[in-house]
Design a protein around this motif. Structure first.
Motif, short mmCIF file in Angstrom:
data_model
loop_
_atom_site.label_atom_id
_atom_site.label_comp_id
_atom_site.label_asym_id
_atom_site.label_seq_id
_atom_site.Cartn_x
_atom_site.Cartn_y
_atom_site.Cartn_z
N ARG A 1 0.74 -1.11 -0.10
CA ARG A 1 0.01 -0.06 -0.05
C ARG A 1 0.79 1.45 -0.01
O ARG A 1 2.02 1.16 0.57
CB ARG A 1 -1.06 -0.11 1.23
N GLY A 2 0.23 2.41 -0.32
CA GLY A 2 1.13 3.69 -0.37
C GLY A 2 2.28 3.41 -1.11
O GLY A 2 2.39 3.08 -2.36
N SER A 3 3.31 4.00 -0.33
CA SER A 3 4.60 4.17 -1.32
C SER A 3 5.52 2.97 -1.14
O SER A 3 6.51 3.12 -1.74
CB SER A 3 5.43 5.44 -0.93
N VAL A 4 4.78 1.68 -0.80
CA VAL A 4 5.65 0.59 -0.75
C VAL A 4 6.12 0.21 -2.06
O VAL A 4 5.27 -0.08 -3.07
CB VAL A 4 4.77 -0.51 0.00
N ARG A 5 7.43 0.03 -2.01
CA ARG A 5 8.14 -0.48 -3.43
C ARG A 5 8.04 -2.10 -3.46
O ARG A 5 7.75 -2.93 -4.51
CB ARG A 5 9.55 -0.22 -3.49
N MET A 6 8.14 -2.84 -2.26
CA MET A 6 8.18 -4.05 -2.03
C MET A 6 7.24 -4.40 -0.72
O MET A 6 7.41 -4.08 0.36
CB MET A 6 9.46 -4.84 -1.93
N PRO A 7 6.39 -5.34 -0.94
CA PRO A 7 5.50 -5.87 0.24
C PRO A 7 6.25 -6.70 1.24
O PRO A 7 7.31 -7.24 0.84
CB PRO A 7 4.22 -6.48 -0.20
N THR A 8 5.66 -6.89 2.31
CA THR A 8 6.29 -7.87 3.15
C THR A 8 6.33 -9.15 2.44
O THR A 8 5.28 -9.71 1.83
CB THR A 8 5.44 -7.90 4.43
N THR A 9 7.72 -9.91 2.71
CA THR A 9 7.77 -11.24 1.99
C THR A 9 8.33 -12.16 3.05
O THR A 9 9.19 -11.82 3.82
CB THR A 9 8.66 -10.99 0.81
N VAL A 10 8.14 -13.41 2.48
CA VAL A 10 8.93 -14.37 3.25
C VAL A 10 9.69 -15.31 2.14
O VAL A 10 9.19 -15.57 1.03
CB VAL A 10 7.86 -15.53 3.97
N VAL A 11 10.91 -15.47 2.16
CA VAL A 11 11.73 -15.96 1.29
C VAL A 11 12.70 -17.09 1.65
O VAL A 11 13.15 -17.27 2.74
CB VAL A 11 12.69 -15.12 0.70
N LEU A 12 12.86 -18.18 1.18
CA LEU A 12 13.48 -19.20 1.27
C LEU A 12 15.15 -18.84 1.11
O LEU A 12 15.46 -18.34 0.19
CB LEU A 12 13.15 -20.63 0.52
N THR A 13 16.06 -19.33 1.87
CA THR A 13 17.40 -19.09 1.96
C THR A 13 18.38 -20.02 2.22
O THR A 13 17.87 -20.80 3.20
CB THR A 13 17.72 -17.69 2.83
N ASP A 14 19.62 -19.94 1.86
CA ASP A 14 20.52 -20.89 2.41
C ASP A 14 21.58 -20.12 3.33
O ASP A 14 22.47 -20.74 3.59
CB ASP A 14 21.33 -21.58 1.34
#
Length: 191
Positions: A141-154
């Motif tokens: 929303r608003g000026s958000v470029r990237m929303p909240t995310t959950v990402v897999l990582t090593d």
């Protein structure tokens, strides 16, 4: 089997390149590791509308024997190269995760947790052979470029990073795990 005349025309230097004479000209053929890796990670058949991490597991690296996949990755990755590879393959290569099947269980568990909650959307459009990530749509929303995310990582043995929504300045990921994810979701969803 090559004839002695054919063997005389082909010289294989230590670099791995093949030198051949064709019409009096030297032709040098270099191995193309990135092309070989691209073919190994390409989905067959391509997924049309993937909706889960499991639906993205269609390439050779997902279906060939784990030993073969690791051998090719190690052969092509080398010390200097960083091939695009799924989180689990880098972890498996280092011995940080027990098996590819264990990694698939983690991906499926995260998907089950997040897809059961309103607002979470699986995003399959990521780099070659990756498992995708999850976005929390209400945070977009608003000026958000990237929303909240959950990402897999090593990057750590919890295998998950939660990244708060951000605008101009990128947020730092918060390391977590499948065991902590459910209890952290109220906080993550408030970001």
């Amino acid at each position: 089997m090559l004839s002695s005349q054919e063997r005389a025309l082909i010289e294989i230097p230590r670099s791995g390149a093949v030198r051949a004479k064709q019409g009096g000209n030297d032709v040098q053929l270099e191995p193309v590791p990135r092309l070989e890796w691209s073919l190994a990670t390409e989905a067959h058949p391509p997924a049309t509308e993937p909706a889960t991490p499991a639906s993205l597991r269609r390439s050779w690296i997902h279906t060939a024997s784990e030993r073969q996949v690791l051998e090719l990755f190690r052969k092509l990755n080398g010390a200097k190269r960083r091939l695009p590879a799924p989180w689990w393959l880098r972890a498996l290569d280092r011995g940080n995760i027990g098996s590819r099947a264990e990694a698939f269980e983690i991906e499926d568990e995260v998907h089950a947790i997040l897809s059961s909650r309103p607002g979470w959307v699986f995003v399959p459009w990521v780099g070659t052979s990756e498992a995708g990530y999850w976005e929390y749509a209400p945070s977009d929303r608003g000026s958000v470029r990237m929303p909240t995310t959950v990402v897999l990582t090593d990057e750590h043995d919890g295998w998950l990073n939660a990244v708060p929504a951000y605008g101009d300045e990128e947020s730092l990921p918060v390391p977590t795990s499948t065991t902590k994810l459910l209890s952290l979701l109220p906080q993550i969803e408030s970001w």
